[in-house]
Design an enzyme around this catalytic site. Sequence first.
Site, mmCIF file in Angstrom:
data_model
loop_
_atom_site.group_PDB
_atom_site.id
_atom_site.type_symbol
_atom_site.label_atom_id
_atom_site.label_comp_id
_atom_site.label_asym_id
_atom_site.label_seq_id
_atom_site.Cartn_x
_atom_site.Cartn_y
_atom_site.Cartn_z
ATOM 1 N N ALA A 10 0.794 -1.165 -0.090
ATOM 2 C CA ALA A 10 0.089 -0.161 0.032
ATOM 3 C C ALA A 10 0.984 1.230 -0.115
ATOM 4 O O ALA A 10 0.817 2.160 -0.915
ATOM 5 C CB ALA A 10 -1.027 -0.026 1.013
ATOM 6 N N ARG A 21 5.077 9.180 -11.697
ATOM 7 C CA ARG A 21 4.166 10.227 -12.669
ATOM 8 C C ARG A 21 4.535 11.461 -12.571
ATOM 9 O O ARG A 21 4.506 12.225 -13.717
ATOM 10 C CB ARG A 21 2.889 10.166 -11.821
ATOM 11 C CG ARG A 21 1.807 9.372 -12.843
ATOM 12 C CD ARG A 21 0.102 9.390 -12.287
ATOM 13 N NE ARG A 21 0.220 10.030 -10.837
ATOM 14 C CZ ARG A 21 -0.098 9.225 -9.859
ATOM 15 N NH1 ARG A 21 -0.092 7.890 -9.978
ATOM 16 N NH2 ARG A 21 -0.567 9.788 -8.632
ATOM 17 N N CYS A 42 -6.548 -6.725 3.574
ATOM 18 C CA CYS A 42 -7.781 -6.805 4.036
ATOM 19 C C CYS A 42 -8.867 -7.842 3.536
ATOM 20 O O CYS A 42 -9.634 -8.229 4.186
ATOM 21 C CB CYS A 42 -8.561 -5.177 3.761
ATOM 22 S SG CYS A 42 -7.313 -3.785 3.901
ATOM 23 N N ASN A 304 -2.312 4.478 2.590
ATOM 24 C CA ASN A 304 -2.385 4.932 1.254
ATOM 25 C C ASN A 304 -2.065 6.527 1.311
ATOM 26 O O ASN A 304 -1.289 7.101 0.439
ATOM 27 C CB ASN A 304 -3.668 4.579 0.629
ATOM 28 C CG ASN A 304 -3.759 3.387 -0.002
ATOM 29 O OD1 ASN A 304 -3.145 3.155 -0.969
ATOM 30 N ND2 ASN A 304 -4.177 2.226 0.859
ATOM 31 N N TRP A 437 -34.763 10.909 14.050
ATOM 32 C CA TRP A 437 -33.433 11.524 14.919
ATOM 33 C C TRP A 437 -32.375 10.585 14.964
ATOM 34 O O TRP A 437 -32.540 9.358 15.171
ATOM 35 C CB TRP A 437 -33.927 11.702 16.621
ATOM 36 C CG TRP A 437 -34.520 12.887 16.844
ATOM 37 C CD1 TRP A 437 -35.821 12.863 16.843
ATOM 38 C CD2 TRP A 437 -34.319 14.237 17.364
ATOM 39 N NE1 TRP A 437 -36.323 14.059 17.443
ATOM 40 C CE2 TRP A 437 -35.467 15.045 17.470
ATOM 41 C CE3 TRP A 437 -32.715 14.733 17.083
ATOM 42 C CZ2 TRP A 437 -35.229 16.475 17.696
ATOM 43 C CZ3 TRP A 437 -32.731 16.182 17.510
ATOM 44 C CH2 TRP A 437 -33.728 16.890 17.734
ATOM 45 N N ARG A 445 -27.347 14.384 22.199
ATOM 46 C CA ARG A 445 -28.442 14.674 22.974
ATOM 47 C C ARG A 445 -28.337 14.268 24.567
ATOM 48 O O ARG A 445 -28.116 15.114 25.311
ATOM 49 C CB ARG A 445 -29.725 14.484 22.501
ATOM 50 C CG ARG A 445 -30.723 15.211 23.085
ATOM 51 C CD ARG A 445 -32.284 15.036 22.489
ATOM 52 N NE ARG A 445 -32.753 13.808 22.577
ATOM 53 C CZ ARG A 445 -33.500 13.212 21.649
ATOM 54 N NH1 ARG A 445 -33.817 13.677 20.827
ATOM 55 N NH2 ARG A 445 -33.901 11.766 22.205
#
Length: 457
Positions: A10, A21, A42, A304, A437, A445
């Site tokens: 990765a 690039r 993964c 990454n 909600w 809350r």
Amino acid sequence: VRLLVIGGDAAGMTAASLVHRRRDDAEVVVVERGSYTSYSMCGIPYLVGGVIDEPEDLVTRSPEQFRERGITVHVRTEAIAIDPDARRVTVCDLDSGDEREEPYDALLYAAGAHPRVPDLPGLAEHGYVVHTLDEGERMRAVLDSGGGIEQVAVVGAGYIGLEIAEALIDRGVGVHLIDRSPHVMKTIDDDMAEVLEDALTDLGVDLRLGEDLTAVRVGDHGGREVVTDKGCYPADAVVLAMGGAPNVALAADAGCAVGTSGALVVDDRMRTSVPGIWAAGDVVESRDLVAGLRLNVQLGTHANKQGKVAGIDIAAQPDDGDAAFPGVVGTAVTRVCQWDVARVGLTERRASELGIDIAAVSFTGTAKAGYMPEAGTVHVRMLAERGTGRVLGAQLVGTGNVAKRIDVAAVWCQLGVRVQDAQFFDLSYAPPFGGVWDLLLVAARKLTAALGLTPQL
Ligand SMILES: Cc1cc2nc3c(=O)[nH]c(=O)nc-3n(C[C@H](O)[C@H](O)[C@H](O)COP(=O)(O)OP(=O)(O)OC[C@H]3O[C@@H](n4cnc5c(N)ncnc54)[C@H](O)[C@@H]3O)c2cc1C
């Protein structure tokens, strides 16, 4: 400029591709000790379980594809020493045994992490780790070969151990899941872990919590068995998923500073303490944006991003701007049986270890509007700091719409949102996705009330 990358997954391949690039004049060379590049670790539990057919299905880009783009990739090649003064790395071709030197102007050290294998009798012969794709492939081949694997002991009940245990059960293999902690998944609080423990037991997993592995041996009946400080269980193989240690040795020998987390210290451009050496991914520590500490968090999402930041700094092109990796809040999601499990920030246990004064609420709601068929269940837990009301963490274990919610809580943690403000966040609503909600608004809350803050909705 010659960029040499150690580790072809990765973080390493992200940086390699970016530098290739952005800089026409760059020669990019990668050494990878395994056979694959840019693969999804993964997905390994799904390969072991047979949901994914072939190891190649987990490969995003093969060494050949990188070579066609102009990046030099040497697989089955291990870096064995770094000389930072001469800017050279000694590498070994694992097939021929030949050693050679690879010079560099810039070195990206992206060697990842590897599961800890304790020095216990029998483990070298009977223990498997399933961390790299080569290792996952080996485990799958053993299971496919019909070589009499009927019972496996999985040691370590973190998310990887749980994913592997479920994959094995799906294949009809019996599982003893062993962990020295009293609950599975230390990254969530105990009440949430208990939901998963019930599900794993219902699935047929033999949970052995609070037990410490001591040996693997051949028992009186000629079969293999796993021994803990509390019992002895038949097991044809042992999978070790006891948490990964960052592979820092080579970089540390070259003088790169190692932090208290055991991972490499880097700045926000992914530079190590040694000039000319960058590091990214599982091998580094990151700033924890909730508690302000430095942590080693081993996740593909960070690898990454960090690979990209390192690549931008290495390419250092005037018009490309600047990138800095800010840190992490510990957002993670996985699936255990019917439950999606997601977490971010601090657990109550961790907050108490750090001496942070918090309030926490736990409650259970429905995954969709309550009147919908199969409305499902979500167990919710949220934590906030006393005094300020800052959201410090959240955990969700539910049958649906969990990943969307944890990402909202992650943004709250990262931006330091307070529960009294969070109650008013404009979150989406329609019956298939929750109640009017949202569960996170309900949690905010309840916490506002628990902390005695206003406004009390
Ligand atoms: C089973 C499993 C499931 C996972 N699931 C998830 C998930 O769902 N979500 C998530 O975000 N993350 C997940 N992860 C974590 C994620 O895969 C890692 O965080 C990510 O792969 C790290 O990338 P990396 O490039 O830092 O290291 P790695 O991917 O480990 O790559 C390092 C590479 O370096 C090579 N290497 C090491 N030493 C040397 C050397 N001396 N010379 C040459 N090559 C060397 C290794 O062979 C390896 O290929 C999972 C990991 C595992 C094992």
